[in-house]
Design an enzyme around this catalytic site. Structure first.
Site, PDB file in Angstrom:
ATOM      1  N   ASP A 263       0.824  -1.217   0.000  1.00  0.00           N
ATOM      2  CA  ASP A 263       0.000   0.000   0.000  1.00  0.00           C
ATOM      3  C   ASP A 263       0.853   1.261   0.000  1.00  0.00           C
ATOM      4  OD1 ASP A 263       0.726  -0.829   2.691  1.00  0.00           O
ATOM      5  OD2 ASP A 263      -0.558   0.778   3.436  1.00  0.00           O
TER       6      ASP A 263
ATOM      7  N   GLU B  15       0.172  -1.066   5.755  1.00  0.00           N
ATOM      8  CA  GLU B  15       1.216  -0.552   6.655  1.00  0.00           C
ATOM      9  C   GLU B  15       0.940   0.893   7.037  1.00  0.00           C
ATOM     10  OE1 GLU B  15       4.830   1.392   8.101  1.00  0.00           O
ATOM     11  OE2 GLU B  15       3.733   1.900   6.307  1.00  0.00           O
TER      12      GLU B  15
END
Ligand SMILES: [Zn+2]
Length: 542
Positions: free
Chosen positions: A148, A215
């Site tokens: 991400d 994350e």
């Protein structure tokens, strides 16, 4: 009358005094050399020349031809907008904004077909690659990254030199969201492993790659379940070493320093609620809830946390390394960096720079304040939220008791009660009460050893890659263990490995604008990652 002999004696005496004085002066003005090569404060470990056997040399990655291929692979991942939003559902199957990760998977599976034979998904979008080693007595090596990226703010899209998801390459830099954080390392790890597998490589030591997908919003959907699975498979501290995103190669004082972070700062947030009696604002008390909580905010900011460098800490070691190995420092400057726990010359320098001040102190940010609903009504419920990133010399309890003291002082002054994490500190009164709760509490990460076999592997690989393989304008690289002031996915892996390094073999001068407009990365620092992961795996697992 003074005899000739007397004269001589006086001269001799004067000469003697002069000589003694000269020696004393010499001893006090000439000093020991600032650096003592026999007793280095920051010892550098030897290069590791990889034993390739039948494998191709890592110089295969530095050709123009490979660079072209690598840019395409990297840019393809940038073109998939895998953005993490704060309000995404906890269950990734319940929020269609996660669907873009399917595109990411398809892209990675197609681009790295050999690696993909070893992949499994965890909690739908987590990717876990396991290449089994032939020697089960060797603990696996784990490389990590996250799929991400932070969102691109719609209002800023026209400020980008090249659109954030075009993956534009200008011949030197690749532009776009995720180029620096951290599709660079994700793709580089796959490039290295794909190359090894294409050469029929079978590692002795198991190799694992783990790519979470949230994350940027704490990692509880991605890294956390993967960490539990690995803990179940390999046991407590069953992984030899973890390398995840982190600090890169930092230029300082005419030298460069590869700075794997061996720990990361802790974190704690406080939610402070103040409840006071309501009423019409034509008959207010001297201080409303808003006034009182403002007083608390003022007190907290008037008393910021102090900077500290502890003796023997990784912080001191980091600056010892800089002081010892920075080529261009004058001795007077060098002294400020060396043994910085024993004097107070370095702290003001660090304090004056926003980039360094939080290495040595706990941060404090009052990020949320709420209260009041109507202009003619007294505010009954007022709220303040404070975020701290805890420095290595402090812990959760220190921060809790500090906050308790500040709130208690204000509560006492205004005759209010105080409840702290469910415990009554001051009895509730008719004038109202504070209620403080701690959340997101996490101590500073355990310190990974920065000497011994695993550190030597990291250091020896880095020195070989940076000094002997990658073309760059700097001199030789030095190793300097450091700390992260932010958090990474490794926060979920403390019981999985004792050797966790947050480290990217990129030149920090090659990365631009992480998390903001015009994020970009010099492709040299992508190639350096590919080479580093390749050599690291050969050195650790061949
Ligand atoms: Zn990141």
């Amino acid at each position: 009358m003074v005899s000739v002999a007397d004269k001589f004696n006086r001269y001799a005496a004067a000469l003697g005094v002069g000589l003694v004085l000269a020696i004393v002066l010499f001893l006090t003005t000439s000093h020991k050399p600032v650096l003592d090569p026999k007793h280095p404060l920051c010892e550098q470990r030897p290069y590791i020349e990889p034993e390739y056997g039948h494998l191709a040399n890592s110089s295969q990655f530095v050709s123009e031809e490979y660079k072209k291929k690598s840019v395409e692979l990297f840019a393809g991942a940038i073109r998939i907008p895998t953005m993490s939003y704060d309000d995404l559902a906890m269950d990734p199957t319940k929020d269609e904004r996660f669907n873009v990760f399917k595109d990411m998977h398809n892209y990675l599976f197609k681009s790295f077909p050999l690696a993909s034979k070893h992949v499994e998904t965890v909690n739908t979008y987590g990717l876990l690659y396991t290449i089994e080693g032939t020697n089960p007595s060797l603990k696996p090596v784990l490389l990590m990254a996250h799929q991400d990226v932070v969102p691109v703010n719609n209002d800023t899209i026209d400020q980008w030199t090249y659109p954030p998801f075009d993956g534009h390459f200008d011949g030197e830099f690749l532009w776009g969201r995720g180029t620096s954080d951290t599709k660079n390392s994700l793709v580089a790890q796959l490039e290295a492993i794909e190359s090894l597998l294409s050469q029929g490589w079978v590692p002795k030591r198991t190799v694992i790659l783990s790519f979470g997908f949230d994350e940027e919003i704490t990692g509880f959907r991605g890294a956390y379940p993967i960490s539990r699975l690995l803990h179940e498979r390999y046991g407590t501290h069953g992984i030899e070493v973890i390398v995840d995103e982190g600090i890169g190669i930092v230029p300082f004082g005419g030298s460069i320093f590869a700075s794997p972070a061996v720990t990361e700062k802790g974190r704690v947030d406080f939610k402070i609620l103040l409840n006071t009696p309501g009423g019409h604002s034509s008959m207010p008390p001297d201080h409303t809830g808003i006034g009182i909580i403002s007083e608390l905010a003022f007190e907290l900011e008037a008393n910021p946390l102090s900077p500290v460098i502890q003796k023997g800490s990784v912080v001191e070691k980091f600056f010892d390394c800089m002081g010892e190995h920075a080529a261009d420092l004058k001795d007077s400057e060098r002294k400020k960096f060396l043994r910085s726990s024993t004097h107070d010359k370095l702290l003001p320098i660090l304090e004056s720079d926003p980039a360094t001040r939080f290495i040595v102190k706990t941060s404090q940010a009052i990020d949320i304040v709420q209260g009041g609903v109507k202009i003619n009504a007294l505010p009954e419920n007022v709220e303040l939220q404070v975020d701290h990133r805890i420095a290595v010399h402090q812990n959760l309890d220190d921060l809790r008791s500090r906050m308790n003291e500040f709130v208690k002082k204000v509560a006492t002054k205004h005759g209010l009660g105080l409840e702290f994490d469910g415990k009554t500190i001051l009895k509730k009164t008719p004038l109202g009460s504070f209620n403080v709760s701690t959340f997101g509490g996490m101590n500073t990460a355990p310190i990974s050893p920065y000497k011994g076999e695993v550190w030597d592997l990291l250091a020896g690989t880095t020195r070989h890659v940076i000094d002997d393989v990658i073309d760059h304008p700097y001199g030789p690289v030095f190793m300097a263990p450091s700390l992260m002031t932010a958090n990474t996915d490794t926060a979920h892996f403390w019981d999985v490995s004792e050797n966790i390094f947050r480290y990217l073999p990129v030149f920090m001068s090659d990365t631009n604008n992480i998390h903001t407009v015009d994020e970009s990365l010099n492709i040299r620092s992508h190639i350096s990652c590919v080479v580093w992961y390749y050599e690291f795996l050969v050195n650790a697992c061949n």
